[in-house]
Every structure is written in structure tokens, then in C-alpha cells.
Design a protein around this motif. Structure first.
Motif, PDB file in Angstrom:
ATOM      1  N   THR A  12      58.203  35.715  25.219  1.00 39.42           N
ATOM      2  CA  THR A  12      57.794  35.630  26.698  1.00 39.42           C
ATOM      3  C   THR A  12      56.601  36.947  26.623  1.00 39.42           C
ATOM      4  O   THR A  12      55.425  36.777  27.364  1.00 39.42           O
ATOM      5  N   LEU A  13      56.690  37.827  26.012  1.00 39.56           N
ATOM      6  CA  LEU A  13      55.718  39.078  25.963  1.00 39.56           C
ATOM      7  C   LEU A  13      54.360  38.543  25.210  1.00 39.56           C
ATOM      8  O   LEU A  13      53.074  39.147  25.790  1.00 39.56           O
ATOM      9  N   THR A  14      54.513  37.842  24.356  1.00 39.92           N
ATOM     10  CA  THR A  14      53.288  37.032  23.410  1.00 39.92           C
ATOM     11  C   THR A  14      52.546  36.503  24.666  1.00 39.92           C
ATOM     12  O   THR A  14      51.238  36.524  24.788  1.00 39.92           O
ATOM     13  N   GLN A  15      53.269  35.691  25.504  1.00 43.63           N
ATOM     14  CA  GLN A  15      52.404  34.829  26.801  1.00 43.63           C
ATOM     15  C   GLN A  15      51.729  35.688  27.499  1.00 43.63           C
ATOM     16  O   GLN A  15      50.683  35.622  27.872  1.00 43.63           O
ATOM     17  N   GLU A  16      52.577  36.872  28.047  1.00 43.52           N
ATOM     18  CA  GLU A  16      51.892  37.757  28.935  1.00 43.52           C
ATOM     19  C   GLU A  16      50.549  38.473  28.320  1.00 43.52           C
ATOM     20  O   GLU A  16      49.773  38.582  29.002  1.00 43.52           O
ATOM     21  N   SER A  17      50.767  38.639  27.018  1.00 37.75           N
ATOM     22  CA  SER A  17      49.533  39.574  26.426  1.00 37.75           C
ATOM     23  C   SER A  17      48.442  38.454  26.343  1.00 37.75           C
ATOM     24  O   SER A  17      47.259  39.229  26.505  1.00 37.75           O
ATOM     25  N   GLN A  18      48.504  37.115  26.150  1.00 37.31           N
ATOM     26  CA  GLN A  18      47.410  36.336  25.957  1.00 37.31           C
ATOM     27  C   GLN A  18      46.826  36.283  27.622  1.00 37.31           C
ATOM     28  O   GLN A  18      45.626  36.308  27.647  1.00 37.31           O
ATOM     29  N   ALA A  19      47.784  36.329  28.456  1.00 38.38           N
ATOM     30  CA  ALA A  19      47.102  36.310  30.075  1.00 38.38           C
ATOM     31  C   ALA A  19      46.432  37.766  30.277  1.00 38.38           C
ATOM     32  O   ALA A  19      45.394  37.656  30.871  1.00 38.38           O
ATOM     33  N   LEU A  20      46.912  38.837  29.755  1.00 42.37           N
ATOM     34  CA  LEU A  20      46.358  40.103  30.212  1.00 42.37           C
ATOM     35  C   LEU A  20      45.128  40.076  29.459  1.00 42.37           C
ATOM     36  O   LEU A  20      43.919  40.602  29.811  1.00 42.37           O
ATOM     37  N   MET A  21      44.932  39.641  28.063  1.00 42.00           N
ATOM     38  CA  MET A  21      43.743  39.549  27.318  1.00 42.00           C
ATOM     39  C   MET A  21      42.708  38.683  28.111  1.00 42.00           C
ATOM     40  O   MET A  21      41.494  38.957  27.828  1.00 42.00           O
ATOM     41  N   SER A  22      42.913  37.673  28.394  1.00 37.84           N
ATOM     42  CA  SER A  22      42.224  36.665  29.255  1.00 37.84           C
ATOM     43  C   SER A  22      41.594  37.248  30.353  1.00 37.84           C
ATOM     44  O   SER A  22      40.323  37.286  30.582  1.00 37.84           O
ATOM     45  N   GLU A  23      42.304  37.984  31.208  1.00 39.65           N
ATOM     46  CA  GLU A  23      41.767  38.698  32.404  1.00 39.65           C
ATOM     47  C   GLU A  23      40.962  40.116  31.908  1.00 39.65           C
ATOM     48  O   GLU A  23      39.882  40.208  32.552  1.00 39.65           O
ATOM     49  N   LEU A  24      41.201  40.691  30.794  1.00 41.08           N
ATOM     50  CA  LEU A  24      40.350  41.613  30.173  1.00 41.08           C
ATOM     51  C   LEU A  24      38.931  41.016  30.013  1.00 41.08           C
ATOM     52  O   LEU A  24      37.890  41.658  30.075  1.00 41.08           O
ATOM     53  N   LYS A  25      38.912  39.985  29.205  1.00 44.82           N
ATOM     54  CA  LYS A  25      37.738  39.372  29.036  1.00 44.82           C
ATOM     55  C   LYS A  25      36.907  38.933  30.057  1.00 44.82           C
ATOM     56  O   LYS A  25      35.602  39.232  30.223  1.00 44.82           O
ATOM     57  N   GLY A  26      37.404  38.501  31.233  1.00 45.57           N
ATOM     58  CA  GLY A  26      36.773  38.235  32.533  1.00 45.57           C
ATOM     59  C   GLY A  26      36.365  39.657  33.057  1.00 45.57           C
ATOM     60  O   GLY A  26      35.099  39.664  33.639  1.00 45.57           O
ATOM     61  N   MET A  27      36.848  40.723  33.054  1.00 47.41           N
ATOM     62  CA  MET A  27      36.601  41.890  33.443  1.00 47.41           C
ATOM     63  C   MET A  27      35.378  42.484  32.899  1.00 47.41           C
ATOM     64  O   MET A  27      34.581  43.066  33.287  1.00 47.41           O
ATOM     65  N   LEU A  28      35.241  41.999  31.404  1.00 51.38           N
ATOM     66  CA  LEU A  28      34.051  42.634  30.753  1.00 51.38           C
ATOM     67  C   LEU A  28      32.706  41.805  31.180  1.00 51.38           C
ATOM     68  O   LEU A  28      31.682  42.586  31.331  1.00 51.38           O
ATOM     69  N   ALA A  29      32.993  40.647  31.609  1.00 55.03           N
ATOM     70  CA  ALA A  29      31.880  39.957  32.141  1.00 55.03           C
ATOM     71  C   ALA A  29      31.371  40.386  33.403  1.00 55.03           C
ATOM     72  O   ALA A  29      30.188  40.975  33.849  1.00 55.03           O
ATOM     73  N   SER A  30      32.449  40.750  34.098  1.00 53.55           N
ATOM     74  CA  SER A  30      32.077  41.671  35.511  1.00 53.55           C
ATOM     75  C   SER A  30      31.366  42.859  35.343  1.00 53.55           C
ATOM     76  O   SER A  30      30.729  43.504  35.968  1.00 53.55           O
ATOM     77  N   ARG A  31      32.093  43.629  34.327  1.00 46.39           N
ATOM     78  CA  ARG A  31      31.456  45.271  33.911  1.00 46.39           C
ATOM     79  C   ARG A  31      29.963  44.827  33.619  1.00 46.39           C
ATOM     80  O   ARG A  31      29.280  45.539  33.977  1.00 46.39           O
ATOM     81  N   GLN A  32      29.569  43.709  32.815  1.00 44.46           N
ATOM     82  CA  GLN A  32      28.198  43.887  32.313  1.00 44.46           C
ATOM     83  C   GLN A  32      27.189  43.444  33.520  1.00 44.46           C
ATOM     84  O   GLN A  32      26.182  44.016  33.595  1.00 44.46           O
ATOM     85  N   GLN A  33      27.758  42.843  34.530  1.00 41.31           N
ATOM     86  CA  GLN A  33      26.977  42.418  35.686  1.00 41.31           C
ATOM     87  C   GLN A  33      26.855  43.568  36.500  1.00 41.31           C
ATOM     88  O   GLN A  33      25.776  43.997  37.075  1.00 41.31           O
ATOM     89  N   LEU A  34      27.842  44.437  36.634  1.00 43.90           N
ATOM     90  CA  LEU A  34      27.760  45.662  37.482  1.00 43.90           C
ATOM     91  C   LEU A  34      26.708  46.567  36.639  1.00 43.90           C
ATOM     92  O   LEU A  34      25.980  47.180  37.304  1.00 43.90           O
TER      93      LEU A  34
END
Length: 71
Positions: free
Chosen positions: A46-68
Motif C-alpha cells: 500500500t505504501l508503495t502505491q502511495e509513494s508513486q502518487a506522491l512522486m507524481s504530484e511532486l513532478k507536477g509541482m516541479l512544472a508549476s515551480r518552473q512556470q512561477l
């Protein structure tokens, strides 16, 4: 060009999202340590699946940071 107020609001939203993800990672690490110590294989899966979701969210945040930064 965006107004300073608009960028400030976007930055504030980004930082709040980052704080939330950081809090969830902290909880994830605590839960993973507990699962490892108890040899809870189902919990680790279960934690492996959660970590994958968190990593995906962080990747999206990187794009947001670059745009900022670009703005």
C-alpha cells in the motif's frame, strides 16, 4: 505580464501545496518504518502505491515551480 499580486497568490498556493506534500511524505516515512519493523508486507505494498502518487504530484509541482520562476 502577470501582476505581482497574482504571482504572489500563485506562490502562496504553491507553498501551501508543498507543505501539504511534505507533511504526507513525513507520515509516509513513519508508516513505512513501522511496516518494515513489523514485517507488514501488505502495508508495504500500500505504501508503495502511495509513494508513486506522491512522486507524481511532486513532478507536477516541479512544472508549476518552473512556470512561477519564469513568470
Amino acid at each position: 505580464m502577470e501582476s505581482a499580486g497574482s504571482i504572489t497568490l500563485r506562490l502562496e498556493a504553491y507553498l501551501l501545496q508543498l507543505a501539504d506534500v511534505n507533511h504526507r511524505w513525513t507520515n509516509w516515512l513513519r508508516d513505512k518504518e513501522t511496516a518494515v519493523l513489523k514485517l507488514n508486507l501488505a502495508g508495504l505494498e500500500t505504501l508503495t502505491q502511495e509513494s508513486q502518487a506522491l512522486m507524481s504530484e511532486l513532478k507536477g509541482m516541479l512544472a508549476s515551480r518552473q512556470q512561477l520562476l519564469a513568470d
